[in-house]
Design an enzyme around this catalytic site. Structure first.
Site, PDB file in Angstrom:
ATOM      1  N   ARG A 228     -14.581  23.181   0.527  1.00 13.14           N
ATOM      2  CA  ARG A 228     -14.028  21.984  -0.100  1.00 13.14           C
ATOM      3  C   ARG A 228     -15.047  20.850  -0.036  1.00 13.14           C
ATOM      4  NH1 ARG A 228     -10.942  24.886  -2.262  1.00 13.14           N
ATOM      5  NH2 ARG A 228      -8.665  24.910  -2.108  1.00 13.14           N
ATOM      6  N   HIS A 276     -16.927  24.727  -9.031  1.00 13.01           N
ATOM      7  CA  HIS A 276     -15.790  25.293  -8.284  1.00 13.01           C
ATOM      8  C   HIS A 276     -15.425  26.671  -8.855  1.00 13.01           C
ATOM      9  CE1 HIS A 276     -12.184  24.124  -5.586  1.00 13.01           C
ATOM     10  NE2 HIS A 276     -12.276  25.449  -5.659  1.00 13.01           N
TER      11      HIS A 276
HETATM   12  P1  NAP Z   1      -8.417  31.584   6.245  1.00 14.76           P
HETATM   13  O1  NAP Z   1      -8.230  33.051   6.156  1.00 14.76           O
HETATM   14  O2  NAP Z   1      -7.257  30.719   6.623  1.00 14.76           O
HETATM   15  O3  NAP Z   1      -9.603  31.345   7.292  1.00 14.76           O
HETATM   16  C1  NAP Z   1      -9.894  30.113   7.838  1.00 14.76           C
HETATM   17  C2  NAP Z   1     -10.929  30.292   8.951  1.00 14.76           C
HETATM   18  O4  NAP Z   1     -11.372  29.003   9.376  1.00 14.76           O
HETATM   19  C3  NAP Z   1     -10.364  30.998  10.187  1.00 14.76           C
HETATM   20  O5  NAP Z   1     -11.344  31.828  10.751  1.00 14.76           O
HETATM   21  C4  NAP Z   1     -10.061  29.838  11.126  1.00 14.76           C
HETATM   22  O6  NAP Z   1     -10.130  30.153  12.515  1.00 14.76           O
HETATM   23  C5  NAP Z   1     -11.204  28.906  10.796  1.00 14.76           C
HETATM   24  N1  NAP Z   1     -10.879  27.522  11.175  1.00 14.76           N
HETATM   25  C6  NAP Z   1      -9.867  26.740  10.722  1.00 14.76           C
HETATM   26  N2  NAP Z   1      -9.907  25.518  11.319  1.00 14.76           N
HETATM   27  C7  NAP Z   1     -10.954  25.558  12.167  1.00 14.76           C
HETATM   28  C8  NAP Z   1     -11.507  24.608  13.078  1.00 14.76           C
HETATM   29  N3  NAP Z   1     -10.997  23.384  13.243  1.00 14.76           N
HETATM   30  N4  NAP Z   1     -12.583  25.003  13.806  1.00 14.76           N
HETATM   31  C9  NAP Z   1     -13.098  26.237  13.658  1.00 14.76           C
HETATM   32  N5  NAP Z   1     -12.636  27.176  12.823  1.00 14.76           N
HETATM   33  C10 NAP Z   1     -11.570  26.830  12.087  1.00 14.76           C
HETATM   34  O7  NAP Z   1      -8.994  31.027   4.882  1.00 14.76           O
HETATM   35  P2  NAP Z   1      -9.765  31.810   3.718  1.00 14.76           P
HETATM   36  O8  NAP Z   1      -8.820  32.571   2.876  1.00 14.76           O
HETATM   37  O9  NAP Z   1     -10.913  32.531   4.330  1.00 14.76           O
HETATM   38  O10 NAP Z   1     -10.292  30.569   2.842  1.00 14.76           O
HETATM   39  C11 NAP Z   1     -11.115  29.561   3.410  1.00 14.76           C
HETATM   40  C12 NAP Z   1     -11.246  28.381   2.457  1.00 14.76           C
HETATM   41  O11 NAP Z   1     -12.086  28.730   1.355  1.00 14.76           O
HETATM   42  C13 NAP Z   1      -9.963  27.916   1.785  1.00 14.76           C
HETATM   43  O12 NAP Z   1      -9.194  27.098   2.646  1.00 14.76           O
HETATM   44  C14 NAP Z   1     -10.467  27.161   0.582  1.00 14.76           C
HETATM   45  O13 NAP Z   1     -10.645  25.790   0.878  1.00 14.76           O
HETATM   46  C15 NAP Z   1     -11.831  27.785   0.316  1.00 14.76           C
HETATM   47  N6  NAP Z   1     -11.864  28.504  -0.982  1.00 14.76           N
HETATM   48  C16 NAP Z   1     -12.731  28.080  -1.928  1.00 14.76           C
HETATM   49  C17 NAP Z   1     -12.794  28.753  -3.135  1.00 14.76           C
HETATM   50  C18 NAP Z   1     -13.774  28.336  -4.200  1.00 14.76           C
HETATM   51  O14 NAP Z   1     -13.692  28.812  -5.332  1.00 14.76           O
HETATM   52  N7  NAP Z   1     -14.723  27.502  -3.896  1.00 14.76           N
HETATM   53  C19 NAP Z   1     -11.967  29.862  -3.372  1.00 14.76           C
HETATM   54  C20 NAP Z   1     -11.096  30.252  -2.378  1.00 14.76           C
HETATM   55  C21 NAP Z   1     -11.050  29.563  -1.177  1.00 14.76           C
HETATM   56  P3  NAP Z   1      -9.137  31.261  13.165  1.00 14.76           P
HETATM   57  O15 NAP Z   1      -9.676  32.580  12.676  1.00 14.76           O
HETATM   58  O16 NAP Z   1      -9.313  31.079  14.604  1.00 14.76           O
HETATM   59  O17 NAP Z   1      -7.774  30.938  12.636  1.00 14.76           O
HETATM   60  C1  GLV Z   2      -9.741  27.767  -4.513  1.00 13.76           C
HETATM   61  O1  GLV Z   2     -10.455  26.843  -4.289  1.00 13.76           O
HETATM   62  C2  GLV Z   2      -8.772  28.285  -3.587  1.00 13.76           C
HETATM   63  O2  GLV Z   2      -8.490  27.619  -2.581  1.00 13.76           O
HETATM   64  O3  GLV Z   2      -8.250  29.380  -3.857  1.00 13.76           O
END
Ligand code: NAP
Ligand code: GLV
Length: 313
Positions: A228, A276
């Site tokens: 983000r 994005h």
């Molecule tokens: P997720 O499965 O919820 O994983 C989040 C990870 O971040 C987990 O490992 C979590 O730790 C860690 N985390 C959260 N808060 C933290 C903190 N304060 N300190 C250290 N580690 C922390 O999420 P995801 O599905 O992988 O997605 C991650 C992010 O990618 C989304 O929230 C979104 O913003 C972004 N995204 C971007 C796009 C794009 O097109 N650019 C697309 C999809 C997603 P734990 O393992 O200990 O819970």
């Molecule tokens: C895209 O940014 C998502 O959070 O899926």
């Protein structure tokens, strides 16, 4: 079963068509301003507050993305927006993880093999061989080891550079050196050559990509932000580029999207910009995942991907 749908994009009809096919017994409708009629489920991307507020009886809200920061920002600004009866469920991978692995691997290899520098040499019509970066110190650090971060870290391992990962709670991934919690943040950052951000945006992670974070990395490090825009202190990146602490950055997300035409990032040749698009929500996979979870909830079963609202992701 009644389902409300909302997206700010202009493709609601296509989504409704596909959800109707996946859930033929459901009554689906696109939410319009003023619609307060009951619903069992909501399927949304960046919904307005009025759609969700005071909707007692809603059982679950399905977020058509992995990040729930926009919905939780509504709840923080106006506590009570999310009905207490409803679980908030996000997309888990649904085709995003391979896209993210492609994007990040491409960016890492581009820097490892100095394609960014060859692109600027080509623009000057200069034929010059650059020394390769030593692979053994080209350490990649992945912030966030959730669904996407874990997939990305695993995809990088076969290329042979050291791969590190950082999360809140301890994780184990073959071939990846993992760090957890604030106490290990500096050890994680120390000497990292490519920092990849895949954290959710929460109050704890806001502005995490800042001058202090950059100062712990190897000199001339690279930044890849695919999570983000609000994770990045933009002025700190420009200053770190100017003084050479950061050599280049690949940014897919921005504080303001679309990135304004007069934004300084457009003029900085060391910043690569994408709109994005690193991991897009794929309709077929997302419809299948949400429909399967709605069916499970209707059978009284638990589903995965439920957001911990207090934790923020
Ligand atoms: P997720 O499965 O919820 O994983 C989040 C990870 O971040 C987990 O490992 C979590 O730790 C860690 N985390 C959260 N808060 C933290 C903190 N304060 N300190 C250290 N580690 C922390 O999420 P995801 O599905 O992988 O997605 C991650 C992010 O990618 C989304 O929230 C979104 O913003 C972004 N995204 C971007 C796009 C794009 O097109 N650019 C697309 C999809 C997603 P734990 O393992 O200990 O819970
Ligand atoms: C895209 O940014 C998502 O959070 O899926």
């Amino acid at each position: 079963m009644k389902i409300l749908f909302y997206t700010p994009q202009n493709d609601a009809a296509t989504w409704l068509h596909d959800f109707n096919r996946a859930l033929p017994e459901a009554e689906l409708r696109e939410w319009q301003a003023g619609d307060t009629a009951p619903a069992d489920f909501a399927i949304v991307w960046r919904p307005p507050r009025e759609m969700l507020a005071e909707r007692a009886g809603l059982r679950a809200i399905f977020n058509l993305g992995a990040g729930v920061d926009a919905i939780l920002a509504l709840e923080r600004a106006h506590p009570g927006t999310l009905p207490r009866s409803a679980q908030l469920v996000r997309l888990e991978d649904s085709g995003m993880a391979p896209q993210m692995a492609e994007y990040v691997t491409h960016a890492v290899l581009r820097y490892l093999r100095r394609f960014d520098e060859y692109e600027s040499l080509q623009a000057q019509r200069r034929w010059k061989v650059l020394d390769p970066h030593p692979r053994d110190t080209f350490t990649v650090g992945v912030l966030g080891l959730g669904v996407l971060g874990t997939h990305v870290a695993r995809a990088l391992v076969p290329f042979g550079m050291p791969v590190r990962g950082y999360s809140r709670s301890a994780r184990q991934i073959d071939g990846v050196t993992t760090f957890a919690g604030e106490a290990q943040f500096e050890a994680f950052l120390s000497g990292v050559k490519v920092l990849v951000n895949l954290l959710p945006h929460t109050p704890d992670t806001h502005d995490v990509l800042n001058r202090r974070t950059f100062s712990k990395l190897a000199r001339g490090a690279y930044l890849i932000n695919v999570a983000r825009g609000a994770h990045l202190v933009e002025q700190d990146l420009l200053e770190a580029l100017a003084d050479g602490q950061i050599a280049a950055a690949t940014l897919d997300v921005f504080r303001e999207e679309p990135l304004p035409v007069d934004h300084l990032f457009w003029q900085e040749p060391r910043i690569t910009i994408t709109p994005h698009s690193s991991a897009q929500t794929l309709r077929e996979e997302s419809v299948a995942q949400v429909a399967q979870k709605i069916a499970a909830l209707m059978r009284g079963e638990a589903v995965s991907g439920v957001v911990d609202i207090a934790r923020g992701y």
